[in-house]
Design an enzyme around this catalytic site. Structure first.
Site, PDB file in Angstrom:
ATOM      1  N   HIS A  67       0.881  -1.094   0.037  1.00 60.82           N
ATOM      2  CA  HIS A  67      -0.011  -0.147   0.106  1.00 60.82           C
ATOM      3  C   HIS A  67       1.025   1.214  -0.170  1.00 60.82           C
ATOM      4  O   HIS A  67       1.373   1.777   0.985  1.00 60.82           O
ATOM      5  CB  HIS A  67      -0.797  -0.029   1.253  1.00 60.82           C
ATOM      6  CG  HIS A  67      -1.986   1.003   1.298  1.00 60.82           C
ATOM      7  ND1 HIS A  67      -3.146   0.874   1.663  1.00 60.82           N
ATOM      8  CD2 HIS A  67      -1.966   2.169   0.630  1.00 60.82           C
ATOM      9  CE1 HIS A  67      -3.864   1.773   1.772  1.00 60.82           C
ATOM     10  NE2 HIS A  67      -3.245   2.793   1.048  1.00 60.82           N
TER      11      HIS A  67
ATOM     12  N   HIS B  71       1.463   5.391  -2.235  1.00 56.80           N
ATOM     13  CA  HIS B  71       0.912   6.092  -3.231  1.00 56.80           C
ATOM     14  C   HIS B  71       2.245   6.838  -3.780  1.00 56.80           C
ATOM     15  O   HIS B  71       2.857   7.657  -3.227  1.00 56.80           O
ATOM     16  CB  HIS B  71       0.248   7.301  -2.548  1.00 56.80           C
ATOM     17  CG  HIS B  71      -0.988   6.697  -1.817  1.00 56.80           C
ATOM     18  ND1 HIS B  71      -2.337   6.490  -2.551  1.00 56.80           N
ATOM     19  CD2 HIS B  71      -1.187   6.057  -0.614  1.00 56.80           C
ATOM     20  CE1 HIS B  71      -3.127   6.096  -1.759  1.00 56.80           C
ATOM     21  NE2 HIS B  71      -2.446   5.789  -0.716  1.00 56.80           N
TER      22      HIS B  71
ATOM     23  N   ARG C 232       2.037   8.695  -6.487  1.00 64.65           N
ATOM     24  CA  ARG C 232       1.534  10.079  -7.129  1.00 64.65           C
ATOM     25  C   ARG C 232       1.824  10.282  -8.591  1.00 64.65           C
ATOM     26  O   ARG C 232       1.092  11.435  -9.142  1.00 64.65           O
ATOM     27  CB  ARG C 232       2.222  11.326  -6.289  1.00 64.65           C
ATOM     28  CG  ARG C 232       2.004  11.144  -4.982  1.00 64.65           C
ATOM     29  CD  ARG C 232       0.632  11.170  -4.297  1.00 64.65           C
ATOM     30  NE  ARG C 232       0.533  11.369  -2.848  1.00 64.65           N
ATOM     31  CZ  ARG C 232      -0.547  10.970  -2.257  1.00 64.65           C
ATOM     32  NH1 ARG C 232      -1.852  10.458  -2.932  1.00 64.65           N
ATOM     33  NH2 ARG C 232      -0.551  11.403  -0.914  1.00 64.65           N
TER      34      ARG C 232
ATOM     35  N   ASN D 207      -5.031   6.157  -7.273  1.00 64.11           N
ATOM     36  CA  ASN D 207      -5.764   7.515  -7.100  1.00 64.11           C
ATOM     37  C   ASN D 207      -4.760   8.393  -7.699  1.00 64.11           C
ATOM     38  O   ASN D 207      -4.474   9.508  -6.997  1.00 64.11           O
ATOM     39  CB  ASN D 207      -6.135   7.797  -5.627  1.00 64.11           C
ATOM     40  CG  ASN D 207      -5.245   7.702  -4.621  1.00 64.11           C
ATOM     41  OD1 ASN D 207      -3.932   7.103  -4.738  1.00 64.11           O
ATOM     42  ND2 ASN D 207      -5.408   8.406  -3.278  1.00 64.11           N
TER      43      ASN D 207
ATOM     44  N   ASP E 248      -9.002   2.965  -3.217  1.00 68.61           N
ATOM     45  CA  ASP E 248      -8.254   3.596  -2.009  1.00 68.61           C
ATOM     46  C   ASP E 248      -8.161   5.111  -1.879  1.00 68.61           C
ATOM     47  O   ASP E 248      -7.941   5.728  -3.147  1.00 68.61           O
ATOM     48  CB  ASP E 248      -6.791   2.953  -1.712  1.00 68.61           C
ATOM     49  CG  ASP E 248      -6.347   3.500  -0.508  1.00 68.61           C
ATOM     50  OD1 ASP E 248      -6.821   3.204   0.724  1.00 68.61           O
ATOM     51  OD2 ASP E 248      -5.220   4.330  -0.375  1.00 68.61           O
TER      52      ASP E 248
ATOM     53  N   HIS F 168     -10.587   0.448   1.655  1.00 69.48           N
ATOM     54  CA  HIS F 168     -10.281   1.553   2.750  1.00 69.48           C
ATOM     55  C   HIS F 168     -11.539   1.747   3.183  1.00 69.48           C
ATOM     56  O   HIS F 168     -12.695   2.159   3.004  1.00 69.48           O
ATOM     57  CB  HIS F 168     -10.031   2.759   1.746  1.00 69.48           C
ATOM     58  CG  HIS F 168     -10.045   4.110   2.671  1.00 69.48           C
ATOM     59  ND1 HIS F 168      -8.963   4.907   2.962  1.00 69.48           N
ATOM     60  CD2 HIS F 168     -11.132   4.747   3.418  1.00 69.48           C
ATOM     61  CE1 HIS F 168      -9.328   5.959   3.795  1.00 69.48           C
ATOM     62  NE2 HIS F 168     -10.686   5.884   3.831  1.00 69.48           N
TER      63      HIS F 168
ATOM     64  N   HIS G 130      -5.204  -0.991   6.111  1.00 67.20           N
ATOM     65  CA  HIS G 130      -4.977   0.029   7.172  1.00 67.20           C
ATOM     66  C   HIS G 130      -5.932   0.068   8.272  1.00 67.20           C
ATOM     67  O   HIS G 130      -6.470   0.892   8.758  1.00 67.20           O
ATOM     68  CB  HIS G 130      -4.620   1.624   6.936  1.00 67.20           C
ATOM     69  CG  HIS G 130      -5.599   2.064   5.799  1.00 67.20           C
ATOM     70  ND1 HIS G 130      -6.970   1.957   6.028  1.00 67.20           N
ATOM     71  CD2 HIS G 130      -5.455   3.042   4.528  1.00 67.20           C
ATOM     72  CE1 HIS G 130      -7.486   2.711   4.944  1.00 67.20           C
ATOM     73  NE2 HIS G 130      -6.567   3.040   4.152  1.00 67.20           N
TER      74      HIS G 130
ATOM     75  N   ASN H 286      -5.810   9.192   7.191  1.00 66.49           N
ATOM     76  CA  ASN H 286      -6.944   8.814   7.416  1.00 66.49           C
ATOM     77  C   ASN H 286      -6.912   6.938   7.072  1.00 66.49           C
ATOM     78  O   ASN H 286      -6.373   6.875   5.899  1.00 66.49           O
ATOM     79  CB  ASN H 286      -7.795   9.335   6.166  1.00 66.49           C
ATOM     80  CG  ASN H 286      -9.301   8.854   6.676  1.00 66.49           C
ATOM     81  OD1 ASN H 286      -9.579   8.337   7.485  1.00 66.49           O
ATOM     82  ND2 ASN H 286     -10.288   9.182   5.647  1.00 66.49           N
TER      83      ASN H 286
ATOM     84  N   ASP I 131       1.146   2.639   3.550  1.00 63.95           N
ATOM     85  CA  ASP I 131       0.279   3.792   3.486  1.00 63.95           C
ATOM     86  C   ASP I 131       0.916   4.959   3.020  1.00 63.95           C
ATOM     87  O   ASP I 131       0.785   6.118   3.182  1.00 63.95           O
ATOM     88  CB  ASP I 131      -0.870   3.951   4.292  1.00 63.95           C
ATOM     89  CG  ASP I 131      -2.103   4.868   3.760  1.00 63.95           C
ATOM     90  OD1 ASP I 131      -1.650   4.975   2.594  1.00 63.95           O
ATOM     91  OD2 ASP I 131      -3.023   5.177   4.366  1.00 63.95           O
TER      92      ASP I 131
END
Lengths: 327, 435
Positions: free
Chosen positions: B66, B68, B70, B100, B158, B185, B238, B284, B311
Site C-alpha cells: 500500500h 502512493h 502520485r 488514485n 483507496d 479503505h 490500514h 486517514n 500507506d
C-alpha cells in the site's frame, strides 16, 4: 501584584496568548488585577494611556465579529497602539493566499502583535510557531477563546466578589464552543464547580477526563447555581442533525425569568454574545440586575488592555497609569 | 510483469534469514542473472561483482502492499523515481501503488505507463493496483480483465471506500474471474462527517472534529457481510481500531477469504501525537487511542493482521503547512517503516521472524507476487540490515520528494545498509545521500 509584574519586567505568560490551558491561578489573578487597574482608564475623560505607543497591533479576523474585534481595537487604542484591521474579504486571502503567507506578510509590514480569529482550530498556534511577533488568539474554531474566558472570569469576580466555590453552569452547544472550552479551564482552575448542561448530541466525546459535571436537563443542571453562562446556538445546528429544531432547543434549554428563580439568590446570567433572542435567552428585561451581559462587554475592553499590556508592554513602569493608591 | 534483465552479484559475509522458508545461516550468497543461485558456504564466481555484507542480516526484500507514488498527475508530491528510491532506502524491493493518481489507474494505458516508468527507473519493483470503479467514482466497474493483463495485481478505490455495498458485491464477484483481491479503505463517510482526527478526548480538547472508530467498523462489518455472500477475496487496508481487528479476527475464524494490513503509525502512535506533530500526524484512518494501538499489536501477534504496509502518502510541504483541518491526510512511511516496526521486536511483541514474515513473504503471498522469498531459484530481491545500527529519521533528508513524517528527528534502530533488486545493488547507505 502589578508592581510585582512590572518589577520583573517580564509578562507573566507569553510571548503569546493561544490558550488558557497553561495559565496558573496566580497568572489568572494577575491578569484580572491588571484589568482592574485599567478599568478606570475607561472612566477618564481622556481614555488613553501611553503604554503601547509606537506599537502596532493587527487584527486579522477570518470570521465576522463585531464585539471581539472592536473590543481589541478599543483596548489597543486606549493603550496608544496603532491598530490595523485586516479581514479576509478585502485582502489577498480571497486571491487564494495561504494563511502562512498572509501572516508572514503582516509581520514583515512591522506588526508587533497579531490578534487572529480563525475558523480552523489550532490556527493561532500554527502561526505563532512560525512568527516572531506576539500572537493573541481571538477565537479559533471550536478550540479556544482565551480573552472571552478571562473577561467572563473578571465579570464573575467583579459581580460576585469571588470565584472559588461558585457553582457555574454552562448551557448549550458545548461540542462546538471555544468559549466553553476556555471557560471550563479557567473556572475550574480558579476553584469554581463547573457544570455543563446540553443535549447528549452537543456534549463533546471523551468528556470524562474534564473537570466538569454533565447534565442533560436544564432544571437539574442549574439548580442552586451561582452563575449561568448561556452559549450562542449556531442556528445551522438543526440542519446538522444535532437538535431537531431551534424551537425545541429553546423550550428545553432557553434561559428565562422562570428558570432564573431556580438559581441561587443573587445569581448571574452571562452570554458571550451575540444573543439569539428567544433561543438561548428570552425575557431578559425580567432578569433585573441578574444579567451581566453588558458588563461582560464593558469589562472585555479592560481585560484585553491587560492582555495586550502584559504581552506587549515590556513593563515600562512610568508609562503605567497612576493607580491612585486604589489597591 | 515482465522481468528486468537480472544481474549477478556475490554477497560475502552475511547472516541470511527467511523465516517463511526456514532459511537461516551464515556465509555468502551467490546471485546469478537476478536469481539466488546458492546460499551458505559458497565461493565467489569468476567475473561476478562482489559486495561485503559486513556480517549484517540479509532478509528477503520487503513488500509494501500500500503506497502512493502520485505519478501520473501529482509529480510535485512524489514520482515513481523518487518513490522507488524511498522504497529501496527503506528496504522495500516491491511496492504496490494505489490507483488514485490523475488520471486514475482505471485503464490499461495508465497501468502500462506506470510499469514502463518503473522499469526505466529500475529501483524497486512496482506493482500497480487498478481502480475498482472508473475514476474512483463508485458507479462503473473498471475493465478488470484488461487491467489484469496489463499488470494490475489487485483493485482498490483507496482514498475512499468502495462507495456502495452493491458495487462492492459486484467487484468481489467479478474479480474472482482473475483471482485478484479487492482492497477496501474502510470508512463510512457519513460517520466521519468531515472529521480530521480521531474522535475522543484529544479531539474534543483541541476542538477538532472527530472521526469515530465506528466509521471504520461500520464499513468493515459491511464488507465482511458482503464478502460472505459474494465470494472473491477481500483485503482490508490500514486497520486502526480494536473493533475492526475483532471483526476481522472473527471472520478469519469462520474462514472467510479476508486478509488485512495495518501501518507502523497505528501501532506506534496515538491521537496524542496530534498535539506535537500537527498535520504530520494527520492521516486517514486517524491515529487512535492507546487501547486501539494495543489491539492492533495483538492483531499482528495472532495473525489477524497479516501484513505491515506503509500507506506511504507524500504531500508537499505547502499542503501540510496549513491549518490542521485544511491539510490533506497522509504521511510518508517507506523510509521509516522497518525501524518503527522493529520496535515491536525490541518490546517483545513480535519475534524477528514474525516481523520479517509480515513484511515480505506474507504480503507477497496475499497478492500472488513472485517475490518476498530468499531461496535458491528465487528472485534476488534482498535487503541487508544492521539491526542495532542507529539512525535519525530525516536527518539527511528523505529520498521521498515529501517530508510529511511524524518520525522526523526520532532516533531509531535498524539501519538499512544495502538493497538488492534482481541482483542489482539499488541502494547502498554508504554510497549516497538524500536529495
Amino acid at each position: 501584584m502589578i508592581n510585582k509584574i512590572l518589577a520583573t519586567g517580564a509578562p507573566p505568560f507569553g510571548p503569546h496568548l493561544l490558550s488558557v490551558s497553561g495559565l496558573s491561578p496566580e497568572v489568572l489573578t494577575g491578569i484580572l488585577d491588571t484589568a482592574e487597574s485599567f478599568l478606570e482608564v475607561g472612566h477618564q475623560t481622556v481614555k488613553k494611556v501611553p503604554v503601547l505607543r509606537g506599537k502596532t497591533l493587527v487584527n486579522l479576523f477570518y470570521e465576522s465579529s463585531t464585539r471581539t474585534r472592536s473590543s481589541f481595537e478599543i483596548a489597543a487604542k486606549r493603550l496608544s497602539a496603532d491598530v490595523i484591521n485586516v479581514s479576509p474579504t478585502q485582502s489577498s486571502v480571497t486571491k487564494g493566499e495561504s494563511l502562512l503567507d498572509t501572516v508572514r506578510t503582516i509581520e514583515a509590514l512591522g506588526a508587533d502583535g497579531l490578534v487572529i480569529r480563525h475558523p480552523s482550530s489550532g490556527a493561532p498556534a500554527f502561526v505563532a510557531d512560525r512568527l516572531r511577533c506576539h500572537v493573541i488568539n481571538g477565537g479559533d474554531g471550536c478550540h479556544q477563546h482565551p480573552t472571552q474566558a478571562l473577561l467572563d472570569l473578571f465579570t464573575i469576580r467583579k459581580r460576585m466578589g469571588r470565584i472559588e466555590g461558585l457553582k457555574v453552569a454552562i448551557v448549550g452547544d458545548i461540542l462546538h464552543s471555544r468559549v466553553a472550552r476556555s471557560n471550563i479551564m479557567t473556572l475550574s482552575r480558579m476553584g469554581a464547580h463547573v457544570r455543563l448542561v446540553a443535549p447528549p448530541t452537543l456534549i463533546p466525546p471523551g468528556i470524562r477526563t474534564w473537570p466538569v459535571e454533565v447534565y442533560h436537563r436544564l432544571d437539574e443542571g442549574i439548580r442552586e447555581c451561582d452563575v449561568v453562562m448561556a452559549l450562542r446556538l449556531q442556528l445551522e445546528r438543526a440542519a446538522g442533525g444535532y437538535i431537531p429544531s431551534v424551537s425545541e432547543y429553546a423550550r428545553l434549554y432557553g434561559i428565562n425569568a422562570d428558570v432564573l428563580d431556580r438559581l441561587a439568590p443573587g445569581a448571574l446570567v452571562l452570554h458571550p454574545g451575540p444573543v439569539n433572542r428567544g433561543v438561548e435567552i428570552s425575557g431578559e428585561e425580567g432578569f433585573d440586575d441578574r444579567s451581566a451581559i453588558l458588563s461582560q462587554v464593558e469589562f472585555g475592553v479592560s481585560v484585553r488592555m491587560a492582555v495586550l499590556y502584559l504581552l506587549m508592554g515590556g513593563g515600562s513602569e512610568e508609562a503605567f497609569p497612576d493607580k491612585g493608591g486604589k489597591e | 510483469m515482465r522481468d528486468r534483465e537480472g544481474e549477478s552479484l556475490f554477497v560475502r559475509n552475511v547472516r541470511f534469514f527467511d523465516p517463511a522458508e526456514g532459511v537461516s545461516g551464515f556465509g555468502n550468497v551467490l546471485i546469478r542473472d537476478g536469481r539466488v543461485e546458492s546460499l551458505g558456504n559458497v565461493s565467489p564466481s569468476g567475473g561476478v561483482r562482489e559486495v561485503d555484507g559486513e556480517g549484517g542480516l540479509l532478509f528477503p526484500g520487503f513488500v509494501d502492499l500500500h503506497a502512493h507514488f502520485r505519478e501520473p498527475g501529482f509529480e510535485y508530491k512524489e514520482t515513481i523515481a523518487s518513490g522507488s528510491h524511498a522504497a529501496v532506502a527503506g528496504g522495500f524491493t516491491a511496492v504496490c501503488v494505489m490507483a488514485n493518481t490523475d488520471p486514475v489507474n482505471d485503464t490499461a494505458d495508465v497501468t502500462r505507463a506506470i510499469l514502463e516508468r518503473a522499469r526505466d527507473v529500475g529501483r524497486a519493483r512496482v506493482f500497480p493496483i487498478g481502480a475498482v470503479t472508473r475514476g474512483l467514482g463508485g458507479e462503473h466497474l473498471t475493465e478488470m480483465g484488461r487491467l489484469s493483463e496489463a499488470g494490475c495485481i489487485a483493485f482498490s478505490d483507496d482514498g475512499k471506500p468502495v462507495a456502495t455495498s452493491r458495487m462492492l458485491r459486484r467487484a468481489l464477484e467479478y474479480s474472482r474471474l482473475f483471482a485478484r483481491p479487492v482492497i477496501d479503505h474502510c470508512e463510512d463517510p457519513e460517520l466521519s462527517n468531515r472529521g480530521v482526527m480521531n474522535e475522543g478526548s484529544v479531539s474534543s480538547e483541541l476542538g477538532l472534529s472527530g472521526i469515530p472508530n465506528a466509521s471504520e467498523e461500520v464499513c468493515v462489518a459491511r464488507d465482511l457481510s458482503v464478502l460472505e455472500a459474494s465470494g472473491g477475496r477481500l483485503h482490508v487496508a490500514h486497520l486502526s481500531t480494536a473493533g475492526a481487528v475483532r471483526m476481522v479476527r472473527e471472520a478469519k475464524r469462520r474462514n472467510l477469504p479476508v486478509t488485512a494490513e495495518t501501518c507502523p503509525h497505528y501501532f506506534s502512535l496515538t491521537d496524542e501525537a496530534v498535539r506535537c506533530h500537527g498535520t504530520h500526524a494527520k492521516m486517514n484512518p486517524p491515529l487512535r487511542r492507546e487501547e486501539d494501538r494495543l489491539a492492533v499489536i495483538e492483531g499482528l501477534k495472532d495473525g489477524t493482521i497479516d501484513v505491515i504496509a506503509t500507506d506511504h502518502a507524500p504531500h508537499a510541504s505547502h499542503e501540510k503547512e496549513q491549518e490542521f483541518d485544511r491539510a490533506p491526510f497522509g504521511i510518508i512511511g517507506l523510509e521509516t517503516a522497518f525501524s518503527v516496526s522493529l520496535e515491536l521486536v525490541r518490546e517483545g511483541h513480535l519475534t524477528l521472524a514474525e516481523l520479517v514474515y509480515r513484511l515480505s513473504a506474507r504480503p507477497a503471498a496475499i497478492f500472488g507476487l513472485p517475490v518476498g522469498r530468499l531461496v535458491p531459484g528465487g528472485l534476488a530481491d534482498l535487503v541487508l540490515v544492521d539491526l542495532s545500527g542507529e539512525w535519525k529519521a530525516g536527518s539527511r533528508g528523505y529520498f521521498s520528494k515529501s517530508r510529511n513524517s511524524p518520525y522526523t528527528g526520532s532516533v531509531m534502530k535498524g539501519k538499512i545498509l544495502r538493497t538488492i533488486v534482481g541482483g542489482r545493488l539499488v541502494y547502498d547507505s554508504e554510497g549516497e545521500g538524500c536529495g
